[in-house]
Structure formats: C-alpha cells, structure tokens
Scaffold this motif. Structure first.
Motif, PDB file in Angstrom:
ATOM      1  N   ASP A  89       0.984  -0.812   0.127  1.00 33.70           N
ATOM      2  CA  ASP A  89      -0.173  -0.084   0.107  1.00 33.70           C
ATOM      3  C   ASP A  89       0.596   1.289  -0.017  1.00 33.70           C
ATOM      4  OD1 ASP A  89      -1.878   2.137   0.223  1.00 33.70           O
ATOM      5  OD2 ASP A  89      -3.214   0.435   1.644  1.00 33.70           O
ATOM      6  N   LEU A  90       0.981   1.541  -1.069  1.00 35.69           N
ATOM      7  CA  LEU A  90       2.066   2.599  -1.206  1.00 35.69           C
ATOM      8  C   LEU A  90       1.619   4.121  -0.933  1.00 35.69           C
ATOM      9  CD1 LEU A  90       3.183   2.652  -4.737  1.00 35.69           C
ATOM     10  CD2 LEU A  90       4.127   2.008  -2.132  1.00 35.69           C
ATOM     11  N   ASP A  91      -0.203   4.106  -0.606  1.00 36.76           N
ATOM     12  CA  ASP A  91      -0.807   5.033  -0.081  1.00 36.76           C
ATOM     13  C   ASP A  91      -1.534   5.733   1.252  1.00 36.76           C
ATOM     14  OD1 ASP A  91      -0.549   6.216  -3.052  1.00 36.76           O
ATOM     15  OD2 ASP A  91      -2.392   5.124  -3.173  1.00 36.76           O
ATOM     16  N   LEU A  92      -0.819   4.165   1.873  1.00 40.82           N
ATOM     17  CA  LEU A  92      -1.934   4.806   2.991  1.00 40.82           C
ATOM     18  C   LEU A  92      -0.726   5.905   4.208  1.00 40.82           C
ATOM     19  CD1 LEU A  92      -3.765   3.438   5.382  1.00 40.82           C
ATOM     20  CD2 LEU A  92      -2.410   1.907   5.543  1.00 40.82           C
ATOM     21  N   PRO A  93      -1.472   7.033   4.935  1.00 43.22           N
ATOM     22  CA  PRO A  93      -0.150   7.783   5.192  1.00 43.22           C
ATOM     23  C   PRO A  93      -0.027   6.530   6.952  1.00 43.22           C
ATOM     24  CG  PRO A  93      -2.492   8.797   4.633  1.00 43.22           C
ATOM     25  CD  PRO A  93      -2.958   7.509   4.226  1.00 43.22           C
ATOM     26  N   VAL A  94       1.425   7.161   7.136  1.00 43.69           N
ATOM     27  CA  VAL A  94       1.251   6.520   8.012  1.00 43.69           C
ATOM     28  C   VAL A  94       2.550   7.834   9.371  1.00 43.69           C
ATOM     29  CG1 VAL A  94       3.374   4.969   9.346  1.00 43.69           C
ATOM     30  CG2 VAL A  94       1.724   4.158   7.366  1.00 43.69           C
ATOM     31  N   ILE A  95       1.867   7.765  10.462  1.00 44.50           N
ATOM     32  CA  ILE A  95       2.441   9.034  11.406  1.00 44.50           C
ATOM     33  C   ILE A  95       3.534   8.042  11.898  1.00 44.50           C
ATOM     34  CG2 ILE A  95       2.515  10.873  13.142  1.00 44.50           C
ATOM     35  CD1 ILE A  95      -0.145  10.990  11.907  1.00 44.50           C
ATOM     36  N   LEU A  96       5.133   8.080  12.400  1.00 40.90           N
ATOM     37  CA  LEU A  96       5.040   7.917  12.851  1.00 40.90           C
ATOM     38  C   LEU A  96       5.766   8.215  14.514  1.00 40.90           C
ATOM     39  CD1 LEU A  96       7.642   5.679  10.994  1.00 40.90           C
ATOM     40  CD2 LEU A  96       6.447   5.627  11.926  1.00 40.90           C
ATOM     41  N   VAL A  97       5.686   8.429  15.230  1.00 40.50           N
ATOM     42  CA  VAL A  97       6.222   8.910  16.795  1.00 40.50           C
ATOM     43  C   VAL A  97       7.155   8.247  18.073  1.00 40.50           C
ATOM     44  CG1 VAL A  97       4.982   9.146  18.937  1.00 40.50           C
ATOM     45  CG2 VAL A  97       3.574   8.995  16.691  1.00 40.50           C
ATOM     46  N   THR A  98       7.943   9.113  18.467  1.00 38.89           N
ATOM     47  CA  THR A  98       9.109   8.411  18.723  1.00 38.89           C
ATOM     48  C   THR A  98       9.745   9.201  19.991  1.00 38.89           C
ATOM     49  OG1 THR A  98      11.672   7.891  18.686  1.00 38.89           O
ATOM     50  CG2 THR A  98      11.112   9.199  17.450  1.00 38.89           C
ATOM     51  N   GLY A  99       9.943   8.923  21.240  1.00 34.12           N
ATOM     52  CA  GLY A  99      10.573   9.642  21.996  1.00 34.12           C
ATOM     53  C   GLY A  99      12.141   9.752  22.367  1.00 34.12           C
ATOM     54  N   GLU A 100      12.774   9.114  21.391  1.00 32.49           N
ATOM     55  CA  GLU A 100      14.797   8.950  21.158  1.00 32.49           C
ATOM     56  C   GLU A 100      14.596   9.465  19.859  1.00 32.49           C
ATOM     57  OE1 GLU A 100      15.377   5.336  22.981  1.00 32.49           O
ATOM     58  OE2 GLU A 100      14.834   6.558  25.209  1.00 32.49           O
ATOM     59  N   PRO A 101      14.246  10.625  18.822  1.00 31.45           N
ATOM     60  CA  PRO A 101      14.187  11.040  17.488  1.00 31.45           C
ATOM     61  C   PRO A 101      16.225  10.683  17.516  1.00 31.45           C
ATOM     62  CG  PRO A 101      13.882  12.924  19.035  1.00 31.45           C
ATOM     63  CD  PRO A 101      13.626  12.488  19.863  1.00 31.45           C
ATOM     64  N   THR A 102      16.515  10.450  16.593  1.00 34.01           N
ATOM     65  CA  THR A 102      17.639  10.624  16.055  1.00 34.01           C
ATOM     66  C   THR A 102      16.883  10.624  14.683  1.00 34.01           C
ATOM     67  OG1 THR A 102      17.290   7.356  15.141  1.00 34.01           O
ATOM     68  CG2 THR A 102      18.339   8.338  17.308  1.00 34.01           C
ATOM     69  N   LEU A 103      18.309  10.788  14.190  1.00 37.05           N
ATOM     70  CA  LEU A 103      18.749  11.484  12.614  1.00 37.05           C
ATOM     71  C   LEU A 103      18.695  10.361  11.398  1.00 37.05           C
ATOM     72  CD1 LEU A 103      18.927  13.714  10.691  1.00 37.05           C
ATOM     73  CD2 LEU A 103      21.884  13.023  10.871  1.00 37.05           C
ATOM     74  N   ASP A 104      19.342   9.299  11.775  1.00 36.05           N
ATOM     75  CA  ASP A 104      18.845   7.866  11.331  1.00 36.05           C
ATOM     76  C   ASP A 104      17.358   7.138  10.990  1.00 36.05           C
ATOM     77  OD1 ASP A 104      21.619   7.657  10.784  1.00 36.05           O
ATOM     78  OD2 ASP A 104      21.960   6.066  12.297  1.00 36.05           O
TER      79      ASP A 104
END
Length: 398
Positions: A89-104
């Motif tokens: 599914d190329l169109d399904l929006p996904v929001i990623l959430v993190t408490g420990e953000p990293t550049l990678d």
C-alpha cells in the motif's frame, strides 16, 4: 473505545468520503493507547494494536485511512512496519512517533514515505492537525486512483547514440518557449501563464521525446538550464506581475544551479510556480522533500502537474505538499458526457480545499467543458478555449 485487531472491509473512494475515517494506533504502552483514544475517538473510528505484527494484520485487512505508530517496539518496530506497509500500500499515510528521535530513524522514516515524524511529548493540537492532514491526503489519493482508472482504463498502480547526439544538439540550439494563458473565469482575467518547451528540430519536436533523449545522454540538466534562462529573459521583459508556471523534470531537483541564488530565474522566484508532473517519481531523488523545501524558501511555489494521469505514491505527494494541482486534460476530456468523471473532479476539488490546494483544469477546449467544470466548483482554466500556446505572450480570449 478502541477496537483491537479488527479486520476492516476495503472501501472505495465514495464510501471513504461518507464514512468516519478509520485510524489505527500502534504502541506497546497501554497508557499511550488510552491517550490516543481520548484525543481522537470523538472525530474518528480508532483501532488499536499493541505491536507491529498485530498492526500489520489489521492493515492487511484494508479499510484504514491512517496509521499512527510508535517507533520503538518489540518484534516489529515502526520503521519496519512502515517498510512492510509500503510493499502493498503506497498511499496509506503513516505517522511515526518516538520519544528518542535520532537522525538515522528520521531519515529511514522519510525514505519509506512516512507522512510525518513526531516526537514525544507531542502537543495535542499538533497531533490533531497532523491526523486531519493525513486523512485528507488519503482520501485525495483514493480520488486520484479513481481518476487514473477513468482516464487510462487501467488499474491505478503504482537509434544509435551518435545520431541521437546530433539531433539533440540541433534541438538545443533551437529551443524556444511558448506561452499559454491561465485564467480565472469568475474574475474574467488572466492569473498566470505556463511557459512550454518548444524546439525547431522536427525529430524532437515533442518535449517528451526531447527529454527521453536527454535522459539517455545524461543531458537533462542542460535542457533545464536553457529553459530556466529563457524564462528569466521573458520575465525581464514582461513585468506585468502575472505568475509564470514552469515545468521541472524530476532530475532538475538534483541540479545545483536550480538552487543558486544568483541563477537567472532565482530573482523572479516570487512570481514563479514550478510544476512537477505526477507521471514522474520523486522516490528516485535523494532528499526530495528537503529540496522542495529549499525551493519554497527561495520564494517558489510548487504545483503538481497532470493530476489524475500518473500513479505516484502518497510519499511523492507528501514530499511535494503542492500549493497548486493541475487536473490532467485526459480527466477533463469527455467530462460533459461522463457524470462519474465529473463527480471525481468535484471530490478532488473538495479534498483539495481541505489541504489549501488550488486546482487548475487543463486542456479545456469547449464552452460545454467549461460550463460542466464550473458547475462543480472549478474556476481556474487553461486550454485552447482561452488561448493556444504562442511564441509571443498574448493575453487570453474570453
């Protein structure tokens, strides 16, 4: 309340528009899931999963409009979940959430087409806005699928070198720009003009043929630079303040000269809309999102061209976040006979307004087409009815 591991029935675009949007939230912390439920359940149907494997089962069932997933989870983390979703599914929006953000992790998220990358603790207002934006993107993507099927009849999916070089050089020496007006019918005035690549080399008179050879020879940047230089020359003469629309090849986004503040076109950026066609994929361009952002910071606006004719993924649409979208002429053609086609256009206009996107109807050739499009809310037009592409910058015909 949330409904864990419920398999939802697939829906078409019209059904999606009439029902409450379905959102899947994924987190291994029960307290976080409860927070999502309290914040989002009033406006959306919220489903829950405790890890990536459970979430993947729900997504495969279809019927979702958005996924919100924690990044760090056992068994299947957020990025890996996103990667697996993109396999089908190329169109399904996904929001990623993190408490420990990293550049990678941020880079990985964007590479696989995450709609947004939020950090905990996030603001409730920010979450609600992002979810609303994502749902609108999903529904616009579904409208695009239907539009593509209508105009193409297909499911929405995703000579020798020496002779070519001689023809290409001849074409490069005779490049010129035609101009075609863009009008507001309600205001009865010209609001823009698109400059269109032309050449006197008969074997490469079609711009698509010229760019096909340019790609083979590795000369796309050379063509783009000539076009932008000539556009700047035209703007220096025609200082009427009317917005100029200029097509970009997706490889132009990798040309450093496009981002040079001293380049000829840069001084006119506030009056220029850069068009990127939906037929071309931005997924092959490293850092496409950042490049588009840099162009906006220079003053350019961005348009998605040929909407309804291509099959770009939501990732590409998200990367562009266009200010303007141009409905492809194949979608416009026959609009007076096909009520379904007109309904699709109306839906796209309504969803575009939710995203603050202005729409231009391309290829309008008859008064009947104009009236049909006006009846569903179109106002901005381009096509032979208002003026053919010309070497001189003449105004429109009303």
């Amino acid at each position: 309340m949330g409904i864990p591991l419920t398999i939802l029935p697939p829906v078409n675009e019209q059904e999606a528009k009439s029902r409450t949007a379905a959102i899947l939230v994924v987190d291994d912390e029960p307290g976080i899931l409860d927070l999502y439920l309290r914040v989002l359940s009033r406006d959306y149907e919220v489903f829950t999963a405790k890890n990536g494997l459970e979430a993947l089962e729900v997504v495969r069932g279809g019927g979702l409009d958005l996924v919100i997933s924690d990044l760090a989870m056992p068994n299947l983390d957020g990025v890996e979940l996103l990667r697996k979703i993109r396999q089908f599914d190329l169109d399904l929006p996904v929001i990623l959430v993190t408490g420990e953000p990293t550049l990678d992790s941020a880079i990985q998220a964007l590479e696989y087409g995450a709609l947004r990358y939020l950090t905990k603790p996030f603001r409730i207002k920010e979450l609600r806005y992002t979810v609303q934006y994502g749902v609108s993107c999903r529904r616009l993507a579904m409208a695009k699928r239907e539009a593509f099927s209508l105009v193409s009849g297909r499911n929405y999916l995703s000579g020798d070198t020496g002779g070519a070089e001689a023809q290409f050089e001849s074409a490069m020496e005779t490049i010129w720009l035609a101009s075609q007006p863009i009008v507001s019918w309600k205001q009865r005035k010209q609001v823009g003009r698109e400059v269109l690549l032309r050449t006197d080399e008969s074997t490469l008179a079609d711009p698509m043929s010229l760019f096909e050879v340019a790609e083979r020879l590795g000369r796309v940047h050379d063509v783009g630079r000539i076009v932008r230089e000539q556009a700047a020359q035209k703007l220096s003469v025609h200082s009427d303040g009317i917005t100029v629309f200029l097509n970009l090849h997706h490889q132009d986004l990798q040309d450093p000269q496009l981002f040079d503040a001293d380049a000829p076109l840069s001084q006119y950026s506030e009056n220029v809309v850069l068009e990127i066609t939906e037929r071309e994929s931005l997924e092959t361009i490293p850092g496409a999102r950042d490049r588009i952002k840099a162009l906006r910071e220079m003053g350019y606006r961005i348009a998605l061209d040929d909407l309804g004719a291509g099959h770009n993924s939501l990732a590409a649409f998200s990367a562009l976040e266009p200010d303007i979208a141009k409905l492809d002429m194949l979608l416009i053609r026959g609009v007076t006979q096909k009520t379904t086609q007109l309904k699709v256009i109306k839906t796209m206009l309504e969803l575009g307004r939710d995203l603050n996107i202005s729409f231009i109807s391309e290829g309008v050739e008859t008064e009947e087409e104009r009236e049909a499009l006006l009846s569903v809310g179109c106002d901005l037009f381009q096509g032979y009815l208002f003026g053919r592409p010309r070497r001189d910058w003449q105004g429109p015909v009303f």
